[in-house]
Design a protein around this motif. Structure first.
Motif, PDB file in Angstrom:
ATOM      1  N   LEU A 183     -34.210   4.155  34.627  1.00 20.47           N
ATOM      2  CA  LEU A 183     -34.223   5.555  34.203  1.00 20.47           C
ATOM      3  C   LEU A 183     -34.782   5.748  32.792  1.00 20.47           C
ATOM      4  CD1 LEU A 183     -30.659   6.508  35.492  1.00 20.47           C
ATOM      5  CD2 LEU A 183     -32.836   7.247  36.491  1.00 20.47           C
ATOM      6  N   LEU A 184     -34.920   4.662  32.046  1.00 18.09           N
ATOM      7  CA  LEU A 184     -35.370   4.788  30.654  1.00 18.09           C
ATOM      8  C   LEU A 184     -36.890   4.854  30.594  1.00 18.09           C
ATOM      9  CD1 LEU A 184     -33.025   2.252  28.812  1.00 18.09           C
ATOM     10  CD2 LEU A 184     -32.798   4.746  28.951  1.00 18.09           C
ATOM     11  N   PRO A 185     -37.447   5.933  30.037  1.00 13.99           N
ATOM     12  CA  PRO A 185     -38.909   6.029  29.935  1.00 13.99           C
ATOM     13  C   PRO A 185     -39.454   5.151  28.819  1.00 13.99           C
ATOM     14  CG  PRO A 185     -37.888   7.935  28.918  1.00 13.99           C
ATOM     15  CD  PRO A 185     -36.764   7.129  29.521  1.00 13.99           C
ATOM     16  N   GLU A 186     -40.746   5.081  28.751  1.00 14.13           N
ATOM     17  CA  GLU A 186     -41.429   4.286  27.726  1.00 14.13           C
ATOM     18  C   GLU A 186     -41.021   4.747  26.339  1.00 14.13           C
ATOM     19  OE1 GLU A 186     -46.041   3.165  26.401  1.00 14.13           O
ATOM     20  OE2 GLU A 186     -45.635   4.465  28.117  1.00 14.13           O
ATOM     21  N   ARG A 187     -40.876   3.777  25.435  1.00 15.89           N
ATOM     22  CA  ARG A 187     -40.485   4.106  24.068  1.00 15.89           C
ATOM     23  C   ARG A 187     -41.649   4.677  23.268  1.00 15.89           C
ATOM     24  NH1 ARG A 187     -37.991  -1.257  21.902  1.00 15.89           N
ATOM     25  NH2 ARG A 187     -38.597  -0.293  19.925  1.00 15.89           N
ATOM     26  N   ALA A 188     -41.296   5.564  22.338  1.00 13.71           N
ATOM     27  CA  ALA A 188     -42.250   6.098  21.373  1.00 13.71           C
ATOM     28  C   ALA A 188     -41.574   6.098  20.010  1.00 13.71           C
ATOM     29  CB  ALA A 188     -42.676   7.513  21.763  1.00 13.71           C
ATOM     30  N   SER A 189     -42.348   6.087  18.960  1.00 10.78           N
ATOM     31  CA  SER A 189     -41.794   6.105  17.606  1.00 10.78           C
ATOM     32  C   SER A 189     -41.346   7.507  17.232  1.00 10.78           C
ATOM     33  CB  SER A 189     -42.849   5.626  16.599  1.00 10.78           C
ATOM     34  OG  SER A 189     -43.221   4.288  16.845  1.00 10.78           O
ATOM     35  N   ALA A 190     -40.267   7.592  16.475  1.00 13.80           N
ATOM     36  CA  ALA A 190     -39.839   8.888  15.964  1.00 13.80           C
ATOM     37  C   ALA A 190     -40.975   9.505  15.145  1.00 13.80           C
ATOM     38  CB  ALA A 190     -38.601   8.725  15.091  1.00 13.80           C
ATOM     39  N   ALA A 201     -39.892  10.355  26.895  1.00  6.53           N
ATOM     40  CA  ALA A 201     -39.962   9.176  26.036  1.00  6.53           C
ATOM     41  C   ALA A 201     -38.560   8.769  25.609  1.00  6.53           C
ATOM     42  CB  ALA A 201     -40.820   9.460  24.796  1.00  6.53           C
ATOM     43  N   SER A 202     -38.406   7.505  25.222  1.00  7.85           N
ATOM     44  CA  SER A 202     -37.209   6.995  24.554  1.00  7.85           C
ATOM     45  C   SER A 202     -37.562   6.709  23.102  1.00  7.85           C
ATOM     46  CB  SER A 202     -36.714   5.707  25.221  1.00  7.85           C
ATOM     47  OG  SER A 202     -36.314   5.936  26.551  1.00  7.85           O
ATOM     48  N   GLU A 203     -36.546   6.606  22.260  1.00  6.75           N
ATOM     49  CA  GLU A 203     -36.777   6.335  20.829  1.00  6.75           C
ATOM     50  C   GLU A 203     -35.684   5.421  20.327  1.00  6.75           C
ATOM     51  OE1 GLU A 203     -36.279   6.416  16.718  1.00  6.75           O
ATOM     52  OE2 GLU A 203     -34.926   7.636  17.944  1.00  6.75           O
ATOM     53  N   ILE A 204     -36.036   4.434  19.509  1.00  5.18           N
ATOM     54  CA  ILE A 204     -35.136   3.329  19.207  1.00  5.18           C
ATOM     55  C   ILE A 204     -33.892   3.752  18.448  1.00  5.18           C
ATOM     56  CG2 ILE A 204     -36.383   2.680  17.100  1.00  5.18           C
ATOM     57  CD1 ILE A 204     -34.468   0.399  19.604  1.00  5.18           C
ATOM     58  N   SER A 205     -33.976   4.658  17.482  1.00  6.53           N
ATOM     59  CA  SER A 205     -32.781   5.005  16.708  1.00  6.53           C
ATOM     60  C   SER A 205     -31.740   5.693  17.575  1.00  6.53           C
ATOM     61  CB  SER A 205     -33.141   5.882  15.495  1.00  6.53           C
ATOM     62  OG  SER A 205     -33.484   7.202  15.874  1.00  6.53           O
ATOM     63  N   GLN A 206     -32.180   6.422  18.602  1.00  5.76           N
ATOM     64  CA  GLN A 206     -31.227   7.046  19.517  1.00  5.76           C
ATOM     65  C   GLN A 206     -30.726   6.064  20.564  1.00  5.76           C
ATOM     66  OE1 GLN A 206     -32.324  11.173  20.914  1.00  5.76           O
ATOM     67  NE2 GLN A 206     -30.549  11.420  19.591  1.00  5.76           N
ATOM     68  N   LEU A 207     -31.584   5.232  21.104  1.00  2.00           N
ATOM     69  CA  LEU A 207     -31.148   4.231  22.078  1.00  2.00           C
ATOM     70  C   LEU A 207     -30.054   3.337  21.510  1.00  2.00           C
ATOM     71  CD1 LEU A 207     -34.561   3.004  23.569  1.00  2.00           C
ATOM     72  CD2 LEU A 207     -32.787   4.267  24.808  1.00  2.00           C
ATOM     73  N   ALA A 208     -30.196   2.999  20.234  1.00  3.26           N
ATOM     74  CA  ALA A 208     -29.310   2.004  19.618  1.00  3.26           C
ATOM     75  C   ALA A 208     -28.103   2.618  18.927  1.00  3.26           C
ATOM     76  CB  ALA A 208     -30.113   1.185  18.602  1.00  3.26           C
ATOM     77  N   ALA A 209     -27.943   3.917  18.974  1.00  5.63           N
ATOM     78  CA  ALA A 209     -26.897   4.599  18.201  1.00  5.63           C
ATOM     79  C   ALA A 209     -25.567   4.604  18.940  1.00  5.63           C
ATOM     80  CB  ALA A 209     -27.336   6.018  17.869  1.00  5.63           C
ATOM     81  N   GLN A 210     -24.898   3.453  18.970  1.00  5.89           N
ATOM     82  CA  GLN A 210     -23.565   3.326  19.552  1.00  5.89           C
ATOM     83  C   GLN A 210     -23.516   3.823  20.997  1.00  5.89           C
ATOM     84  OE1 GLN A 210     -23.531   5.262  16.156  1.00  5.89           O
ATOM     85  NE2 GLN A 210     -24.227   3.180  15.766  1.00  5.89           N
ATOM     86  N   SER A 211     -24.564   3.540  21.739  1.00  5.16           N
ATOM     87  CA  SER A 211     -24.712   4.095  23.080  1.00  5.16           C
ATOM     88  C   SER A 211     -24.246   3.155  24.188  1.00  5.16           C
ATOM     89  CB  SER A 211     -26.178   4.450  23.331  1.00  5.16           C
ATOM     90  OG  SER A 211     -26.972   3.271  23.374  1.00  5.16           O
TER      91      SER A 211
END
Length: 471
Positions: A200-207, A168-178
């Protein structure tokens, strides 16, 4: 010792740049047990990297210890935003790069041309190595391994996969100065799309969402029940930020401190963000914008203080003489401009050099307090300020900052594990109906009305002037 028969607990795997931590907490965020070791990178591979196998071994061994005393109902990981792993199945195809790895000059040159614009990712290319640049390096230097990769996972989600959860992907990590996420259009960045890396990015899930249950192998190794939930992890400073949101303090100005000092202030217009002043945009676990500052103050503090150790009383006593002599540390002591354009690697000391351990530490305190004050000004902070993380235990720093902000109340968190406890509060957050009570603060008393208080503000203005106009 027998296992506790109380309600289930959550175990947090906190993967910091400097330290690894495993914390056991109650579901309402009270710490019960903590284990920690240094996080030492490995130089044995193709670049400076995290020892993923070593990290995993330590976490599994420590989980086996805590399960003897606690019934663990869930496990969650939290990590900084500049680490991620290319995987095939659940195995890395390349080591996870340490953001202090030194990229080849040709990669630097290419990335300077193709990096996403600031108004897309709200983060410049200086400072810690961005994930977009890491991907470019890995694809260019190791094409066969890169081609095998099926998924790109941020650190916290990688460990969730290893424990038995789904990718899974998660928004706070995806968006953290990446540089891999377009924070304005809420999609993979233009760089990711142009290079084809968005596949390569999997489906997002909530933290905090349940990604699965612990695997049979992990259960056997650790003693965790097969019913143990594996939760979607979170960016470390955003975990800390969530702790205050869960306590009904969303509008508070937060200084999340450690290797990096991150200032969070909701409500600032995005037009006020300045890439040349260490300003970035974070996205919190609920997808909301949180304007921020990002500077390497913890690392600079260590470089200035030179491991000198002194009591708080001795440091406070040393401040008046430092200020009277005009001794100041000017930015920047790392390869990041931070708050002042062009300051990278130009850090220096002006005035008579400190002589005692207390004076060296006092010099670092002044530098950190001035930096924090500048961050809060840039963010338009006008409300309650909370210092969280490593600097919350630094009383001279807290009192100096409180003195510089006389119109605001300044508090320090009484927990030294804010990141891990914030991650713990993500468990069952969707069913929580009332604010948590596990955030404990202590008000900070400014310095007294004597000479030190008056000269501190004057020294801050001198620091700004020297830093803005270096000779």
């Amino acid at each position: 010792m027998t296992r506790s028969e109380t309600s289930p607990r959550i175990a947090v795997l906190d993967i910091g740049k400097t330290n690894l931590k495993l914390l056991v907490a109650s579901e309402d965020g009270w710490p019960l047990e903590t284990h920690s070791i240094p996080n030492v990178p490995t130089t044995a591979g193709p670049y400076l990297a995290y020892d993923l196998a070593g990290l995993e071994e330590w976490f599994l061994d420590t989980l086996a210890v805590v399960t003897q005393r606690h019934t663990i109902g869930a496990v969650i990981a939290t990590a900084h935003g500049c680490g991620a792993v290319l995987v095939e199945g659940d195995e890395p195809v390349l080591p996870m790069m340490d953001y202090d790895a030194v990229s080849p000059p040709e990669i630097d040159q290419i990335y300077a041309r193709i990096a996403p614009a600031y108004d897309e990712v709200f983060c410049g290319i200086s400072g810690a190595m961005r994930l977009g640049k890491q991907l470019l390096w890995q694809e260019s230097a190791y094409p066969a391994e890169f081609a095998r990769a099926k998924t790109y996972l941020m650190t916290a989600q990688y460990f969730a996969l290893r424990l038995g959860g789904r990718a899974a992907s998660e928004i706070s990590q995806l968006a953290a100065q990446s540089h891999i996420w377009d924070l304005f259009h809420h999609q993979p960045s233009s760089l990711m799309r142009k290079r084809g890396w968005n596949r390569l990015l999997p489906e997002r899930a909530s933290a905090g969402a349940v990604l699965g249950r612990v695997s049979e192998a992990v259960a056997k190794r650790t003693g965790l029940a097969r019913s143990t939930e594996i939760l979607c992890g979170v960016h470390d400073s955003n975990a800390n930020l969530f702790r205050y949101k869960a306590a009904g303090m969303a509008d508070t100005s937060i200084l999340s401190t450690g290797t990096w000092m991150i200032g969070f202030q909701r409500g600032l217009a995005l037009d006020n963000l300045d890439t040349t002043r260490g300003m970035v945009l974070n996205i919190d676990v609920d997808g909301e914008n949180v304007p921020s500052t990002l500077i390497a103050t913890g690392r600079e503090y260590d470089l200035i203080s030179r491991d000198h150790d002194a009591s708080d009383a001795a440091v406070l006593a040393a401040l008046p003489s430092l200020l009277a002599l005009g001794t100041l540390a000017l930015p920047s002591f790392v390869g990041d401009d931070g708050l002042f354009p062009g300051a990278a690697h130009r850090g220096r000391i002006i005035g008579p050099r400190p002589e005692t351990p207390a004076e060296w530490q006092g010099l670092a305190v002044l530098y950190a307090a001035f930096s924090a004050n500048r961050c809060l000004d840039a963010l338009g902070s006008s409300k309650h300020v909370v210092i969280d993380g490593g600097f919350a235990a630094n009383l001279p720093f807290a009192r100096a900052l409180a003195t510089l902000r006389p119109s605001q109340s300044v508090s320090v968190s009484q927990s030294r594990d804010g990141t891990a406890l914030g991650a713990a509060l993500l468990w069952r957050r969707f069913s929580r109906t009332i604010p948590v009570s596990s955030v404990v603060l202590e008000a900070v008393t400014p310095l007294g009305e004597g000479e030190c208080k008056r000269t501190l503000s004057a020294a801050y203005q001198s620091w700004i002037s020297f830093s803005e106009h270096p000779s």
